[in-house]
Design an enzyme around this catalytic site. Structure first.
Site, PDB file in Angstrom:
ATOM      1  CG  HIS A 260      -2.394   0.076   0.836  1.00  0.00           C
ATOM      2  ND1 HIS A 260      -3.053   1.278   0.754  1.00  0.00           N
ATOM      3  CD2 HIS A 260      -3.301  -0.872   0.514  1.00  0.00           C
ATOM      4  CE1 HIS A 260      -4.320   1.075   0.415  1.00  0.00           C
ATOM      5  NE2 HIS A 260      -4.497  -0.234   0.260  1.00  0.00           N
ATOM      6  CG  ASP A 261      -1.283   4.531   1.491  1.00  0.00           C
ATOM      7  OD1 ASP A 261      -1.911   5.602   1.547  1.00  0.00           O
ATOM      8  OD2 ASP A 261      -1.834   3.417   1.608  1.00  0.00           O
TER       9      ASP A 261
END
Length: 527
Positions: free
Chosen positions: A311-312
């Site tokens: 993720h991010d």
């Protein structure tokens, strides 16, 4: 195209490809003779369909992408990173006094969770000043908190922190490192963690069995490695970890959360996860703001929400040669929110609850190559709101929806991909207005576009046709095999291609040139 339909469905065996090509030629010739061929300028959003000049074809060709060499990622290389001296020491500390646990002492009430599960004020085992094994812990910590219940089997009954400068090595002499669900145990790495030739299990003591998934809000032990740490899992099994609470998903590699423990901001965490098996975890793997992670030759089976979920703002990830299947709720492998400059190759993602592989939300400059995705309950490969990615020589077979699906993404290059016997289109591209949703396009949602090159590969026997693209900013097709339509009406395409099907097939099959499809106004290469 009635001639084409009769020819395709009357033919079987080795002569199928030749018959399809001949039928295409007959259909194109008949349409031209009757004057029914679509003009180059049409009334479908005023698009232009044209042949690319011969001299521009070389611009389309790409060499095979250079993929990372996996030979360096071995158990021997991991063990070479381990320092066995000096020997570390362990003791008990109050959980609330340790900044590494601030994430779990906020307004979400999780501190009360530990208070209910411990007979005293919440405490944790703290490892510092060197390297410790489970056998070392058993000698230093009272057995009510950490116990060797049988040779090589250890039960952790408190949260455990590996401090900066310390190392925990769960070694091959440890047959199982069990974290008690009833007592609220979990493992936080703020230093170095090695799990080699062993098992890490969330354990339900009253059942004397792994803490199998019951409900998403039901606490289960988990593993979390913070910023600046190193985590190595090799030749091991990780089972039944995690639940739906922040940083508690299962196996999590994460930078410290901004604003929560800002003073602890450290370098990106690193991890190698090799030759291991992950079973019944809420997430088999999750990372946040982590760079240069390696996930190679693992098995992810029967995990709950996602098997692999980087993720991010994570960069330069290597995710290769994993077998990913049986994910219950969602996708096998998904990267989301600015996971960039990474390599996803030679994986098998199959029989997952939704798609096999997903590229999602502003992920760019990734290479997705040589993967096999089959039997998934949604698409084989899905690309949502993520531009500038390369899909190379992937095989999407027998997925319930599309082989490859693209939404609101530009400058995609789809080279030598094969979509066979999928439940909808082989390749499907579309735009969608996402205003009013939580999806950040970083653009006016009404201006979302699709543009791509589709070069080479085979689109065979897909239920809704080989390819459908709605309103592309630019589309280039070249040397794409489209055989064995599943419908009795023969080869049918939809969207802007379908509206210009005769012209498209004439350029591709008879002239053997690339087809360029673009809006008449402001025409220009969008890829």
């Amino acid at each position: 195209m009635a001639v084409l339909s009769r020819r395709v469905h009357a033919t079987r065996g080795a002569g199928l490809a030749r018959a399809v090509v001949a039928a295409l030629a007959l259909a194109i010739g008949a349409a031209a003779a009757s004057g029914s061929a679509a003009p180059s300028r049409n009334d479908f959003e005023n698009y232009v369909v044209r042949a690319m000049p011969q001299q521009e074809i070389e611009d389309l060709r790409l060499p095979a992408p250079e993929l990372p060499d996996l030979s360096a990622f071995t158990e021997q290389a991991v063990m070479a990173k381990l320092k066995t001296a000096p020997r570390g020491r362990a003791g008990l500390r109050r959980l609330v006094d340790m900044i590494q646990f601030k994430e779990f002492a906020g307004s979400d009430g999780r501190l009360a969770e530990w208070a209910r599960r411990q007979p005293t004020q919440p405490r944790a085992i703290y490892i510092e000043d060197g390297t410790v094994t489970p056998a070392d812990l058993a000698r230093q910590i009272d057995r009510q908190w950490f116990e060797e219940t049988e040779p090589g089997v250890f039960v952790l009954r408190l949260p455990l922190i590996v401090a900066q400068g310390a190392t925990l090595h769960i070694d091959s002499r440890t047959r199982d490192f069990r974290m008690s669900e009833e007592r609220g145990a979990f493992l936080v790495n703020d230093g170095r963690l090695f799990i080699t030739g062993s098992r890490l299990t969330a354990w339900r003591e009253k059942d004397d069995a792994p803490a199998r998934f019951r409900g998403e809000r039901d606490f289960r032990p988990f593993l979390l490695s913070w910023g600046g740490t190193e985590t190595y899992i090799v030749g091991s099994t990780v089972e039944s970890l995690g639940y739906a609470a922040g940083k508690s998903y299962g196996v999590t590699i994460s930078q410290y959360t901004p604003g929560t423990v800002r003073q602890m901001k450290r370098a990106s965490p690193r991890a190698w996860i090799l030759d291991s098996e992950f079973v019944d975890n809420w997430y088999g793997f999750y990372c946040y703001e982590a760079d240069d992670l390696v996930l190679v030759r693992n098995v992810y089976r029967d995990n709950i929400t996602y098997a692999i979920d980087p993720h991010d703002r994570s960069n330069r990830l290597i995710i290769a040669e994993n077998d990913i299947y049986g994910t219950h709720k969602k996708h096998g492998l998904i990267i989301s929110r600015e996971v960039n400059n990474s390599w996803i190759f030679r994986n098998r993602a199959h029989h997952n609850g939704l798609s096999g592989i997903v590229i999602d939300r502003n992920c760019a400059h990734n290479v997705v190559a040589d993967n096999t995705v089959f039997g998934n309950r949604a698409d084989g490969i899905t690309v949502y709101e993520s531009s500038d990615n390369l899909l190379w020589n992937n095989h999407a077979v027998g997925n319930e929806r599309h082989g490859i699906r693209v939404r609101n993404s530009q400058r995609l290059r789809l080279y030598n991909n094969h979509a066979i016997a999928n439940g909808s289109s082989g390749i499907y591209g579309h735009i969608k207005d996402l205003s009013g949703t939580d999806r950040n396009l970083r653009m006016d949602p009404f201006s979302a576009e699709v543009s791509m090159i589709v070069f080479g590969g085979q689109l065979i026997y897909n239920e809704s046709g080989p390819i459908a693209i709605d309103q592309p900013l630019s589309l280039e097709l070249y040397d794409v095999g489209m055989l064995a339509p599943s419908r009795s009406s023969g080869l049918q395409m939809s969207g802007v291609i379908g509206k210009n099907q005769h012209t498209v097939l004439d350029i591709l099959m008879r002239q053997k040139l690339p087809v360029v499809i673009e809006p008449a106004q402001g025409a220009g290469r969008g890829v």
